[in-house]
Design a protein around this motif. Structure first.
Motif, short mmCIF file in Angstrom:
data_model
loop_
_atom_site.label_atom_id
_atom_site.label_comp_id
_atom_site.label_asym_id
_atom_site.label_seq_id
_atom_site.Cartn_x
_atom_site.Cartn_y
_atom_site.Cartn_z
N ASP A 153 37.34 36.56 44.63
CA ASP A 153 37.51 35.22 44.62
C ASP A 153 39.68 36.04 44.67
N PRO A 154 39.91 36.16 46.42
CA PRO A 154 41.35 36.19 46.36
C PRO A 154 42.57 36.09 45.65
N GLU A 155 43.00 35.25 45.11
CA GLU A 155 43.92 34.47 44.41
C GLU A 155 43.42 35.27 43.17
N LYS A 156 42.36 35.17 42.67
CA LYS A 156 42.36 35.40 41.03
C LYS A 156 42.49 37.40 41.66
N ARG B 29 44.22 38.64 43.26
CA ARG B 29 46.39 38.77 42.86
C ARG B 29 46.60 38.66 41.03
N GLN B 30 46.14 37.33 40.99
CA GLN B 30 46.89 37.12 39.14
C GLN B 30 46.62 38.67 38.60
N GLU C 161 50.26 24.70 42.83
CA GLU C 161 50.29 25.96 43.07
C GLU C 161 51.73 26.75 42.51
N GLN D 124 52.50 29.14 38.89
CA GLN D 124 53.73 30.16 39.28
C GLN D 124 55.54 30.54 38.86
#
Length: 567
Positions: free
Chosen positions: A226-229, A231-232, A292, A296
């Motif tokens: 998952d690209p967002e996870k 990144r996290q 979101e 953040q």
């Protein structure tokens, strides 16, 4: 009417906050004085610091934060910001017990016992660096001993180290997810997906694969796929991935709570349509992009100020491109699982983790989560310093504390947090300077010999920039004579410059070994090299510069004998 009043309170606009918290005081009034969050405080008053005590936690005692100490009848967990967690009833309401550490002692303040002072014993026998890293072996060498004996026993009580408040071992995977999938950190998302498919076939338990290794690989893909996870994970480790998940669950819970509120109103109620419209309006605050952004912001580390040493030469001429190396903390992936690995040897403890803890309260619908709070715990993750090159532009005469550049998302990596902004600011002067900076003026010490002081001299040196400064004196008129060279300082405003102050310090000669006399000869003719040294500390008072008299501070004691009185 009571239900209508409740709903009008519960449906009040949240003013842009994604967290839908119900104040405990409001709920207590609504429930007729019932229980408050976590059981309430029963109206008890917390401890307060008397004016005679210093409530600060000085930097030298930072190693005490998040450590627990135990005595015969009690134990205390010393949290950041001076709060104490303890099984003592008087400490049960959060924030009712306090602690401080300064001036060589530790203070614990409770509503009943008041301020109890402890001296720290055993510090002489510890490795200070390991102690600051909260090494348990070193912490066990230290004890907190009461300064005054107990009135009942006549003995001094003692607190011994119990534990470090660490993040839960099961909070997140300790392995490096990239290594679990056998991919590099810069791998494309498409290659991660294809790699997972191949591993799923070869590692499947039905084909003889290890079930645990298969599950770990699958969990790694759930994050990196998952690209967002991903990144996290790259920014704050698995704890950040989990903190974001918890925040989204909180949002979903708030939505469900709103629906539950509406379900309490009969559909044939005259004001049902109005209540439904209000709830739908409240739900609009949960727009995905908006939430979101708020998550953040909520999970982002505070802005970090980094002072960049700027030399007198750089301030004199200005610098179009100065490369500053910022020592950024980066998470050592996989070192939580096995800190003994060779690649983990230069990794130390990461900054403390901020984990999300639910806050409970009694609502008209029972005991429910009414919000979340952050709790700090020492991280099990490991971090290393990585030099990050930051190009900066320095203007002529840049002021102390002036901002050079603000960079987003480059702060220290902290488990469970998004890196914050870094504000790089001017720190005037460097250790290598020969000049002390006092606003726009420069101060230096020119050392000369006794011969030069008596017979005169010509001394020259390259000043800041490309300018050459030459000083010629026939002889020194007085000790520590100060010369003022106008316009040789830093830019003050526009093109105007401050002044350069040169103090002439005479170095006394020493007689050769075995000799009792000195022969002084006039120095040779010609220009001699300069021996410059930064001036002592210069302070500004009422617009004037004053040099601290360091010589007075370093003065040796000289005893004068009593003179005999003649009769």
């Amino acid at each position: 009417m009571l239900l209508q009043a409740w709903l009008s309170l519960l449906l009040a606009p949240a003013r842009g906050q994604f967290q839908f918290e119900i104040p405990a005081e409001m709920l207590q009034g609504m429930m007729g004085g019932g229980g408050m969050m976590g059981g309430g405080g029963g109206g008890r008053k917390g401890a307060e610091w008397p004016k005679t005590e210093n409530s600060e936690i000085s930097a030298e005692f930072e190693w005490l934060v998040n450590t627990e100490w135990e005595g015969k009848t009690s134990k205390y967990l010393l949290l950041r910001d001076g709060f104490v967690e303890s099984p003592l009833k008087e400490c049960e309401p959060e924030g009712h017990c306090l602690w401080a550490a300064n001036n060589g002692r530790v203070l614990i303040n409770t509503p009943k016992l008041k301020v109890v002072k402890f001296s720290v014993e055993g510090l002489d026998g510890v490795d200070r660096k390991k102690l600051e890293n909260k090494d348990e072996t070193e912490l066990k060498k230290v004890s907190l001993v009461m300064e005054k004996p107990s009135k009942s026993s006549g003995k001094k009580g003692k607190l011994d180290f119990k534990r470090v408040a660490m993040a839960d071992e099961q909070d997140s995977m300790g392995a490096d997810l990239y290594k679990l999938l056998d991919i590099t950190e810069d791998a494309e998302q498409s290659s991660i997906k294809s790699k997972f498919r191949r591993l799923s076939v070869s590692m499947h338990p039905d084909k003889g694969g290890d079930p645990k290794a298969f599950n770990d690989m699958r969990e790694a893909y759930e994050v990196l796929g998952d690209p967002e996870k991903r990144r996290q994970y790259n920014l704050g480790g698995m704890q950040l991935v989990k903190n974001v998940e918890i925040a989204w669950k909180e949002v979903e819970g708030q939505k469900a709570q709103m629906d539950a509120q509406l379900n309490q109103v009969p559909k044939n109620h005259p004001q049902y349509a109005m209540f439904k419209q209000q709830i739908e309006q409240q739900k609009r605050q949960f727009d995905k992009a908006k939430v979101e952004s708020q998550i953040q912001q909520k999970l982002q580390s505070e802005e970090l100020e980094v002072m960049v040493p700027i030399s007198a030469s750089e301030l004199y001429s200005g610098v179009e491109k100065k490369v500053f190396v910022f020592p950024r903390l980066m998470i050592c992936r996989g070192c939580k699982e096995d800190p003994s690995r060779p690649e983990c040897q230069d990794c130390g403890r990461c900054p403390p983790e901020k984990v999300q803890v639910p806050k409970y309260g009694m609502t008209p619908f029972g005991r429910q989560v009414v919000g979340m709070r952050e709790k700090e715990q020492e991280s099990r993750e490991r971090c290393r310093e990585v030099g990050v090159e930051v190009p900066l532009r320095v203007s002529k005469g840049a002021k102390q504390g002036a901002s050079l550049k603000v960079l987003p998302n480059v702060g220290h990596q902290t488990p469970g947090k998004f890196p914050g902004k870094v504000n790089f600011k001017v720190q005037r002067g460097s250790k290598e300077d020969s000049y002390r900076i006092a606003e726009a003026d420069l101060h230096t010490v020119l050392h000369i010999s006794l011969e030069q002081a008596l017979f005169g001299f010509t001394i020259s040196w390259q000043h800041l920039g490309e300018e050459t400064v030459t000083i010629t004196k026939e002889r020194l008129l007085q000790p520590d004579e100060v010369l003022r060279l106008k316009g040789k300082g830093l830019v003050e405003s526009g093109s105007k410059r401050g002044d350069l102050y040169v103090r002439l310090a005479v170095d006394l000669p020493e007689a050769p070994p075995g000799e009792k006399a000195l022969t002084l000869r006039a120095p040779g003719s010609g220009v001699q090299a300069a021996k410059l040294e930064m001036e002592d500390e210069v302070r500004i008072e009422e617009g004037s510069a004053w040099r601290e008299w360091v010589a007075r501070e370093k003065a040796s004691t000289y005893k004068v004998g009593k003179a005999k009185t003649e009769l």
